[in-house]
Scaffold this active site. Structure first.
Site, PDB file in Angstrom:
ATOM      1  N   GLN A 322     173.642  24.622  23.733  1.00 39.60           N
ATOM      2  CA  GLN A 322     172.385  25.193  23.247  1.00 39.60           C
ATOM      3  C   GLN A 322     171.172  24.416  23.769  1.00 39.60           C
ATOM      4  O   GLN A 322     170.063  24.930  23.774  1.00 39.60           O
ATOM      5  CB  GLN A 322     172.368  25.260  21.725  1.00 39.60           C
ATOM      6  N   ARG A 335     165.350  18.484  18.452  1.00 40.50           N
ATOM      7  CA  ARG A 335     165.474  19.950  18.493  1.00 40.50           C
ATOM      8  C   ARG A 335     165.512  20.396  19.949  1.00 40.50           C
ATOM      9  O   ARG A 335     165.071  19.687  20.843  1.00 40.50           O
ATOM     10  CB  ARG A 335     164.254  20.609  17.818  1.00 40.50           C
ATOM     11  N   VAL A 336     166.010  21.620  20.138  1.00 40.65           N
ATOM     12  CA  VAL A 336     166.032  22.187  21.484  1.00 40.65           C
ATOM     13  C   VAL A 336     164.587  22.450  21.919  1.00 40.65           C
ATOM     14  O   VAL A 336     163.751  22.864  21.114  1.00 40.65           O
ATOM     15  CB  VAL A 336     166.844  23.507  21.487  1.00 40.65           C
ATOM     16  N   TRP A 338     162.060  24.689  23.326  1.00 37.88           N
ATOM     17  CA  TRP A 338     162.001  26.146  23.486  1.00 37.88           C
ATOM     18  C   TRP A 338     161.124  26.509  24.684  1.00 37.88           C
ATOM     19  O   TRP A 338     160.040  27.062  24.552  1.00 37.88           O
ATOM     20  CB  TRP A 338     161.488  26.793  22.193  1.00 37.88           C
ATOM     21  N   ASP A 438     169.118  33.754  19.443  1.00 36.30           N
ATOM     22  CA  ASP A 438     168.878  33.309  18.070  1.00 36.30           C
ATOM     23  C   ASP A 438     167.603  33.938  17.470  1.00 36.30           C
ATOM     24  O   ASP A 438     166.784  34.510  18.187  1.00 36.30           O
ATOM     25  CB  ASP A 438     168.756  31.775  18.089  1.00 36.30           C
ATOM     26  N   GLU A 441     163.512  36.600  12.845  1.00 38.41           N
ATOM     27  CA  GLU A 441     163.161  36.968  11.456  1.00 38.41           C
ATOM     28  C   GLU A 441     161.794  36.483  10.993  1.00 38.41           C
ATOM     29  O   GLU A 441     161.399  36.752   9.858  1.00 38.41           O
ATOM     30  CB  GLU A 441     164.205  36.373  10.499  1.00 38.41           C
ATOM     31  N   ASP A 506     173.670  30.679   9.716  1.00 38.85           N
ATOM     32  CA  ASP A 506     173.886  29.282   9.337  1.00 38.85           C
ATOM     33  C   ASP A 506     174.535  29.146   7.968  1.00 38.85           C
ATOM     34  O   ASP A 506     173.892  29.370   6.949  1.00 38.85           O
ATOM     35  CB  ASP A 506     172.534  28.553   9.274  1.00 38.85           C
ATOM     36  N   HIS A 572     180.666  25.187  16.432  1.00 33.94           N
ATOM     37  CA  HIS A 572     179.289  24.694  16.407  1.00 33.94           C
ATOM     38  C   HIS A 572     179.343  23.261  15.883  1.00 33.94           C
ATOM     39  O   HIS A 572     180.043  22.989  14.911  1.00 33.94           O
ATOM     40  CB  HIS A 572     178.431  25.568  15.489  1.00 33.94           C
TER      41      HIS A 572
END
Ligand SMILES: *[C@@H]1O[C@H](CO)[C@@H](O)[C@H](O)[C@H]1NC(C)=O
Ligand SMILES: *[C@@H]1O[C@H](CO)[C@@H](O)[C@H](O)[C@H]1NC(C)=O
Length: 666
Positions: A322, A335-336, A338, A438, A441, A506, A572
């Site tokens: 990821q 965190r990734v 983005w 991902d 929402e 999750d 995961h």
């Protein structure tokens, strides 16, 4: 359409007969019966709508609401100021449609709801148009109102299933379901963790109904399937014993009822609905080569874990990284990044490694519809006008926990094209064989998008659909639908037409029914009944907190055991990999995991036949027992077992320190 009447003029009767003869196959689609004070509408002997002064069909009123977003959770404050029963009616026309005016007794000139009943085909945007024997359209005329409620009859013993992806209840009876896509939340109960989450970020604890994929469509054991043709905020409510009600943040509504007669199998209703919202999908064969191994941390680490697993006999179909676009350090941890481009410092030689591992093993990545404001891709999108904006036209930037990001305006065809081109150039051309698509929402209600209707409430619930469309089109335009696998958690009605594969989002790395591993069974079954029957989940769960919530070896292996009986087996590491037991933590785990992956691989011919059936009819791969054994009353209460296709009953062990379970429990 046929009409039986006990009152009213013969002229109307004659028109009704005429309408009946025009029906699709000479069969009556729905029957409208009325007296001076009441009416019923039924299909095949099943009463679908009913009105009397005591039990009116419609209510109108006024309300105010706010939807405060924080990290994808929404605090919905919804105050109802007025709710008025429209207890009187007048039949205004009986022809091809039946027209009924609903109003308040004694106030024929006041606010009224015009209800139009008809039968007809609807197109969900897929391959098949579906004929609904009863379509009820309601529109409010006059009056200072902004809310509408519609009621229809229920039996006390009736059960309701579906509602999109539900994590708490399989039978929705007894509860109300706000239809608003959002984070599932951390915990869905009164646990320590849920309370701690709420303290840190109000509303970030989940509730029984919080879900990435809410959908106002339901199967009733009274032998009908109900679909609400509205995408804004609405609350189906199944808590009363004598009726169901939907509350709309709107003054218009369309209710679609699918029904045959009382002898129609539930299976047929589900199949018809699923076929309607399905597209033939041919998933890549490589998924059955083994597990998709979730790892992170750069090329060396990725290869090291992969080699370790292989040395212990674990069959791997793909490695899932990821963090292929790099990592950032925030106050809340790593965190990734983005900014959707291969990070060559973090993953040196990835392009070469991808080719070297083929044809046995593939590499998959990650993307979402957001762009970190620190990245050059955000800048480019902002310059091109491809981002969701604020009132002043500036990019709408949201806090994501230690960094900020903008949202690609996926409603805008030019923005979609640009994002698809980015996915092709940066992901597919690099050789990635798939990705987690991902999120979706978080769209706030004060954001401006290119959504045609312009209604931010509708746009909120529809963004997941446009996110799915973007992914499918990107892959399809490259002709790679049979080579690439993308998987998504967010959804809207119609998403099943575009998503190859859903995953359950999750879960906590624990055994709790509310938000742990067991909740994924409920999720798969409810989503399957809602038209999306291709699902899987994170093996071992995701949400981790140091010391308070860490993944055990037992949970990891039990969830792998259950995942062997789903379409995709993907691990995961969780949001805190170092706190969790991993498949690669020790040799014993790898050996046991290898055995479970072998079970998955051995089942491939069967699993492929289920995918083929699903591709053709949309019928869910994991199904609740009652769908195949509807005469068995006890089957309706079974929530934590499922049929994997018609032939395999799966009763996963979902509790710690248990080595067997009975099949008569729930
Ligand atoms: C968390 O906050 C929400 C919103 O105020 C509330 O509905 C929910 O019950 C709370 N959950 C817990 C566990 O406190
Ligand atoms: C690549 O990833 C590394 C490590 O995560 C990070 O420090 C670096 O800033 C990233 N580079 C780019 C260009 O994103």
């Amino acid at each position: 359409m046929s009409l039986r009447r006990s009152l009213a003029a013969t002229a109307i009767f004659a028109t009704a007969i005429f309408a009946c003869l025009r029906g699709s196959n000479g069969q009556a689609d729905f029957q409208f019966e009325f007296s001076e004070t009441s009416f019923t509408v039924s299909v095949g002997g099943i009463t679908l709508l009913a009105h009397s002064p005591e039990n009116p069909i419609a209510f109108v009123g006024r309300g105010t609401s706010s939807f405060a977003e924080s990290l994808g959770s929404f605090l919905v404050d919804d105050a109802i100021e007025e709710k008025v029963a429209l207890d009187a009616f007048e039949v205004e026309g009986v022809g091809e449609t039946v027209e009924v005016a609903l109003f308040r007794a004694g106030e024929p000139g006041g606010v009224r709801v015009q209800m139009s009943l008809s039968s007809g085909e609807r197109d969900a945007g897929g391959m098949v148009a579906l004929r609904f024997p009863l379509v009820a359209t309601l529109a409010t005329l006059g009056g200072d109102v902004n809310r509408l409620w519609v009621r229809w009859p229920a039996d006390p013993s009736e059960k309701i299933f579906g509602g999109g992806e539900q994590f708490t209840y399989l039978n929705l009876r007894g509860h109300r379901f706000p239809t608003w896509t959002r984070e599932g939340g951390i915990g869905r109960d009164d646990s320590f963790l849920a309370n701690a989450a709420n303290l840190t970020n109000p509303g970030s604890a989940g509730d029984y109904h919080t879900t990435y994929w809410p959908q106002a469509s339901f199967l009733s054991t009274r032998k009908y399937y109900f679909v609400s043709d509205f995408h804004g905020y609405q609350v189906p409510d199944f808590s009363a014993s004598g009726y169901h009600e939907i509350y709309y943040h709107a003054t218009e509504a369309t209710l679609l009822f699918l029904a045959g007669d009382t002898a129609t199998p539930l299976r047929d209703l589900v199949r018809d609905f699923c076929t309607w919202t399905n597209r033939p999908f041919q998933l890549p064969d490589w998924i059955f080569n083994g597990a998709i191994l979730g790892v992170q941390g750069g090329t060396d680490r990725m290869l090291e874990i992969y080699e370790q697993c292989r040395a212990n006999g674990v069959s791997i179909s793909a490695i899932w990284i990821q963090d292929w676009s790099g990592k950032i350090t925030t106050t809340l941890g790593t965190r990734v990044f983005w900014n959707w481009r291969w990070n060559q410092t973090w993953y040196p030689d990835l392009d070469v490694v991808i080719q070297d591992l083929l044809p046995d093993v593939r590499i998959t990545g990650y993307i979402n519809p957001y762009l970190n404001t620190e990245g050059d891709i955000f800048q480019e999108a902002a310059g091109l006008g491809h981002l969701v904006v604020e009132r002043n036209g500036e990019p709408y930037v949201q806090e994501h926990g230690g960094f900020a990001a903008g949202t690609v305006d996926l409603f805008r065809p030019e923005a979609r094209r640009w994002y698809k081109d980015l996915m092709k150039a940066n992901m597919m051309d690099l050789g990635l064989a798939g990705w987690m698509a991902d999120f979706g929402e978080y769209l706030p209600v004060d954001a401006f998008t290119s959504h045609e209707g312009g209604d931010p409430y509708e746009a909120h619930n529809l963004l997941p659909l446009y996110w799915a469309i973007t992914n499918r089109e990107a892959v399809e335009e490259e002709g790679k639908m049979e080579e690439i696998l993308f998987w998504m958690r967010s959804g809207s009605p119609g998403s099943s037409l575009h998503q190859q594969m859903a995953w359950a989002g999750d879960q906590n790395v624990n055994w709790e029914e509310a938000d742990g591993m067991p909740s994924t069974v409920t999720a798969a079954l409810s989503l399957g009944l809602s038209g999306m029957g291709r699902t899987h989940f994170d093996v071992g769960g995701y949400t981790t907190f140091v010391i308070v919530l860490e993944r055990s070896k037992e949970l990891l292996l039990r969830s792998a055991e259950y995942a062997a009986f789903t379409s995709v087996m993907r691990t995961h590491e969780g949001n805190m990999p170092a706190s969790n037991h991993q498949v690669y933590t020790d040799d014993d785990t790898m050996e046991q995991f290898a055995r479970l992956v072998d079970v998955y691989v051995a089942l491939a011919p069967y699993a492929k036949s289920l995918l083929a059936e699903n591709s053709e009819t949309g019928f869910p791969i994991q199904r609740p027992l009652f769908l195949e054994y509807e005469g068995d009353e006890a089957s309706y209460g079974v929530q934590y077992q499922y049929l994997y296709g018609r032939d395999l009953l799966v009763a996963p062990v979902l509790q710690p320190e248990v080595v067997s379970r009975g099949l008569t429990d729930e």
